[in-house]
Design a protein around this motif. Structure first.
Motif, PDB file in Angstrom:
ATOM      1  N   SER A 275       0.844  -1.190   0.000  1.00 28.91           N
ATOM      2  CA  SER A 275       0.000   0.000   0.000  1.00 28.91           C
ATOM      3  C   SER A 275       0.879   1.239   0.000  1.00 28.91           C
ATOM      4  O   SER A 275       2.019   1.206   0.469  1.00 28.91           O
ATOM      5  CB  SER A 275      -0.938   0.025   1.218  1.00 28.91           C
ATOM      6  OG  SER A 275      -0.200   0.213   2.410  1.00 28.91           O
TER       7      SER A 275
ATOM      8  N   THR B 160      -5.175   6.512   1.760  1.00 36.89           N
ATOM      9  CA  THR B 160      -4.512   5.493   0.953  1.00 36.89           C
ATOM     10  C   THR B 160      -4.566   5.926  -0.500  1.00 36.89           C
ATOM     11  O   THR B 160      -5.643   6.146  -1.050  1.00 36.89           O
ATOM     12  CB  THR B 160      -5.189   4.125   1.122  1.00 36.89           C
ATOM     13  OG1 THR B 160      -5.074   3.704   2.487  1.00 36.89           O
ATOM     14  CG2 THR B 160      -4.536   3.079   0.226  1.00 36.89           C
TER      15      THR B 160
ATOM     16  N   ALA C 154      -3.585   0.595  -3.146  1.00 40.15           N
ATOM     17  CA  ALA C 154      -3.396  -0.652  -2.390  1.00 40.15           C
ATOM     18  C   ALA C 154      -3.549  -1.825  -3.342  1.00 40.15           C
ATOM     19  O   ALA C 154      -4.429  -1.828  -4.208  1.00 40.15           O
ATOM     20  CB  ALA C 154      -4.403  -0.763  -1.251  1.00 40.15           C
TER      21      ALA C 154
ATOM     22  N   ALA D   5      -5.163  -2.393   2.084  1.00 41.99           N
ATOM     23  CA  ALA D   5      -6.002  -1.217   2.315  1.00 41.99           C
ATOM     24  C   ALA D   5      -6.486  -1.179   3.759  1.00 41.99           C
ATOM     25  O   ALA D   5      -6.526  -0.103   4.390  1.00 41.99           O
ATOM     26  CB  ALA D   5      -7.185  -1.232   1.353  1.00 41.99           C
TER      27      ALA D   5
ATOM     28  N   ASP E  85      -3.816  -0.003   6.261  1.00 40.74           N
ATOM     29  CA  ASP E  85      -3.723   1.462   6.269  1.00 40.74           C
ATOM     30  C   ASP E  85      -4.856   2.069   7.093  1.00 40.74           C
ATOM     31  O   ASP E  85      -4.641   2.947   7.932  1.00 40.74           O
ATOM     32  CB  ASP E  85      -3.812   2.005   4.840  1.00 40.74           C
ATOM     33  CG  ASP E  85      -2.488   1.989   4.118  1.00 40.74           C
ATOM     34  OD1 ASP E  85      -1.474   1.576   4.720  1.00 40.74           O
ATOM     35  OD2 ASP E  85      -2.448   2.398   2.945  1.00 40.74           O
TER      36      ASP E  85
END
Length: 221
Positions: free
Chosen positions: A20, A32, A35, A41, A44
């Protein structure tokens, strides 16, 4: 470099399970950017929500963070983030690389692995080099409007442009960067402050602004 498959291209270059890229901190909004998969994702998102984790540490310490064995022998512990990881049993190792340009910290690139183990030295060096490329891409994207203003400025005020060139020379010496990166750093600071690039250049030339590398980063006098 295209945001739409940025993480995918990084994943293809590194021996990890997912990647990511996130912007974090005061310069760019926390989000983000790309990703490679839902797990990346979610990692994050957890760190954004909890305010802790390897990405935050990589940004604040300005160096990579390596966690080779999160389950058995973690080198660091993050109380809330470590508990949240219990719901993601596929994640055995995490490595985070800061996205930096000179004194500017833009975010982090995170690599997750479904098996424990250190990132090989050659892969760590490659990841660091890729993080540098990603940093330049993100800052160029962010300052595109500033660059447009700068182009207009070149047409109407050659004196301002000369001062920008002079300031670029000072910054490349202060921050130990190439001329291209030094000018990008000036653009990034102008973007962050919401001022024309010529004002930043004037501040550098007058000694009121320094980009010298060090613990204090950008210094305004």
């Amino acid at each position: 470099m295209d945001d739409s498959d940025l993480a995918g291209s990084l994943l293809a270059a590194l021996p990890v399970s997912g990647v990511s890229v996130a912007t974090m901190g005061g310069l760019l909004r926390t989000e983000t950017v790309s990703a490679s998969d839902p797990v990346a994702a979610r990692l994050d998102e957890l760190q954004f929500d909890l305010g802790e984790g390897p990405c935050w540490d990589a940004v604040s310490e300005r160096r990579p963070v390596f966690e080779a064995n999160l389950r058995i022998a973690p080198r660091r512990t993050w109380p809330a983030f470590s508990r949240a990881l219990l719901d993601h049993d596929a994640v055995e190792a995490l490595h985070a690389f800061p996205l930096l340009l000179g004194p500017l910290a833009l975010g982090a690139m995170e690599l997750w692995c479904d098996r424990p183990g250190d990132l090989p030295d050659a892969s760590a060096r490659r990841a660091s080099a890729l993080a540098g490329q990603v940093s330049r891409h993100l800052l160029r994207r962010a300052v595109s409007d500033v660059a447009d203003d700068q182009a207009e400025e070149v047409r109407v005020d050659k004196y301002s442009r000369r001062r920008i060139h002079q300031a670029t020379g000072i910054v490349l010496a202060q921050a130990d960067l190439s001329a291209e990166d030094a000018e990008l750093l000036l653009q990034g600071h102008a973007f962050a402050q919401g001022v024309p690039m010529r004002e930043v250049a004037d501040a550098v030339l007058d000694g009121r602004l320094s980009f010298a590398s060090g613990a204090d980063g950008i210094v305004e006098r």
